[in-house]
Write a protein that holds these residues in place. Structure first.
Motif, PDB file in Angstrom:
ATOM      1  N   ARG A  91       0.832  -1.205   0.000  1.00 34.78           N
ATOM      2  CA  ARG A  91       0.000   0.000   0.000  1.00 34.78           C
ATOM      3  C   ARG A  91       0.869   1.259   0.000  1.00 34.78           C
ATOM      4  O   ARG A  91       0.554   2.243  -0.681  1.00 34.78           O
ATOM      5  N   ILE A  94       2.070   1.901  -3.525  1.00 34.25           N
ATOM      6  CA  ILE A  94       0.969   2.321  -4.396  1.00 34.25           C
ATOM      7  C   ILE A  94       0.523   3.733  -4.052  1.00 34.25           C
ATOM      8  O   ILE A  94       0.322   4.592  -4.925  1.00 34.25           O
ATOM      9  N   GLU A  95       0.380   4.007  -2.748  1.00 37.40           N
ATOM     10  CA  GLU A  95      -0.150   5.303  -2.336  1.00 37.40           C
ATOM     11  C   GLU A  95       0.865   6.423  -2.576  1.00 37.40           C
ATOM     12  O   GLU A  95       0.487   7.557  -2.864  1.00 37.40           O
ATOM     13  N   ALA A  98       0.317   7.288  -6.117  1.00 38.48           N
ATOM     14  CA  ALA A  98      -0.985   7.938  -6.310  1.00 38.48           C
ATOM     15  C   ALA A  98      -0.967   9.384  -5.822  1.00 38.48           C
ATOM     16  O   ALA A  98      -1.523  10.278  -6.476  1.00 38.48           O
ATOM     17  N   LEU A 150      -6.110  11.806  -2.428  1.00 33.20           N
ATOM     18  CA  LEU A 150      -5.818  11.021  -3.627  1.00 33.20           C
ATOM     19  C   LEU A 150      -6.742  11.337  -4.797  1.00 33.20           C
ATOM     20  O   LEU A 150      -6.544  10.818  -5.899  1.00 33.20           O
ATOM     21  N   GLN A 162      -5.194   0.808  -4.759  1.00 33.00           N
ATOM     22  CA  GLN A 162      -5.103   1.518  -3.480  1.00 33.00           C
ATOM     23  C   GLN A 162      -6.333   1.263  -2.613  1.00 33.00           C
ATOM     24  O   GLN A 162      -6.227   1.009  -1.416  1.00 33.00           O
ATOM     25  N   GLU A 166      -6.307  -0.489   1.034  1.00 31.59           N
ATOM     26  CA  GLU A 166      -6.741   0.289   2.189  1.00 31.59           C
ATOM     27  C   GLU A 166      -7.779  -0.470   3.008  1.00 31.59           C
ATOM     28  O   GLU A 166      -7.756  -0.445   4.240  1.00 31.59           O
TER      29      GLU A 166
END
Length: 233
Positions: A91, A94-95, A98, A150, A162, A166
């Motif tokens: 995560r 990925i975040e 993003a 985001l 994401q 999450e």
């Protein structure tokens, strides 16, 4: 006076409702990790038929929020430090990407959404510290802030990944002692994310959100939790 015609709830809408309630119950720890999710029990809980229950379970299985044991039906997934680290590290990567896209492409509506979400988060946090609001209200505001942060990202597949991560991460996050989750230092962290994003500092905002995502795993690891099954973190 015109009469009101009540339209029947479609099966798709009913499945959506059951799915949403079941998802929240799994995330909020209504059942302990490893607990069996029997269709008949869920029918009683949600006052609906077996078909919407099975469809909702299948959807949550695809999200990684429900486990399926061969010939034994659905269960709440087990919890472990190793799983938490895997979810958190993925995560975080990925975040980070993003947020960097959001900072680069976010427009005025993105900035407005950020201002609104942070204002609500700040208010909910203060109410939580003083005992004037429930824990769930803070979690909702916290999720809304990250969604706003985001929302400027224009990469749909990245956002889909994401969102799934999450949800899986929330199962762990929501089991933490509330003081750990919502202390004043955490609000300052969100202020830092807010300021870096609005300053259009994509590298720093990305690094800050990745660090933020790892906090739950770092806390659990520091406390030497090995098996989280059926335990309060």
């Amino acid at each position: 006076m015109d009469s009101i015609v009540h339209q029947p709830v479609s099966s798709e809408t009913l499945v959506d409702v059951v799915e949403g309630r079941l998802r929240e119950d799994v995330i909020n720890g209504v059942w302990e990790p490893g607990a069996r999710l029997a269709v008949e029990d869920l029918r009683q809980r949600y006052a609906t038929g077996a078909t919407p229950i099975r469809e909702a379970l299948s959807r949550l299985y695809a999200e990684g929020l429900v486990a399926m044991v061969h010939n034994r039906g659905f269960r709440v997934p087990l919890m472990s430090l190793e799983d938490l680290l895997d979810i958190s590290r993925t995560r975080a990567a990925i975040e980070m990407a993003a947020v960097q896209h959001a900072v680069e492409f976010g427009d005025g509506r993105w900035e407005d959404a950020m201002h609104s979400a942070f204002s609500i988060l700040e208010r909910r946090a203060q109410q939580t510290f003083s005992g004037d609001t429930e824990r769930l209200a803070y979690h909702d505001a916290h999720h809304a802030f990250h969604a706003a942060l985001l929302s400027g990202c224009r990469v749909p597949r990245l956002m889909a990944l994401q969102a799934r991560l999450e949800l899986q991460h929330s199962r762990y996050y929501r089991r933490l002692p509330f003081g750990i989750v919502t202390g004043p230092a955490r609000l300052l962290e969100h202020r830092r994310l807010f300021d870096l994003a609005l300053a259009r500092n994509a590298p720093a905002a990305g690094a800050a959100v990745a660090e933020h995502v790892m906090l739950t795993a770092n806390y659990v690891q520091a406390k030497n939790f090995k098996d989280l099954t059926g335990t309060e973190i």
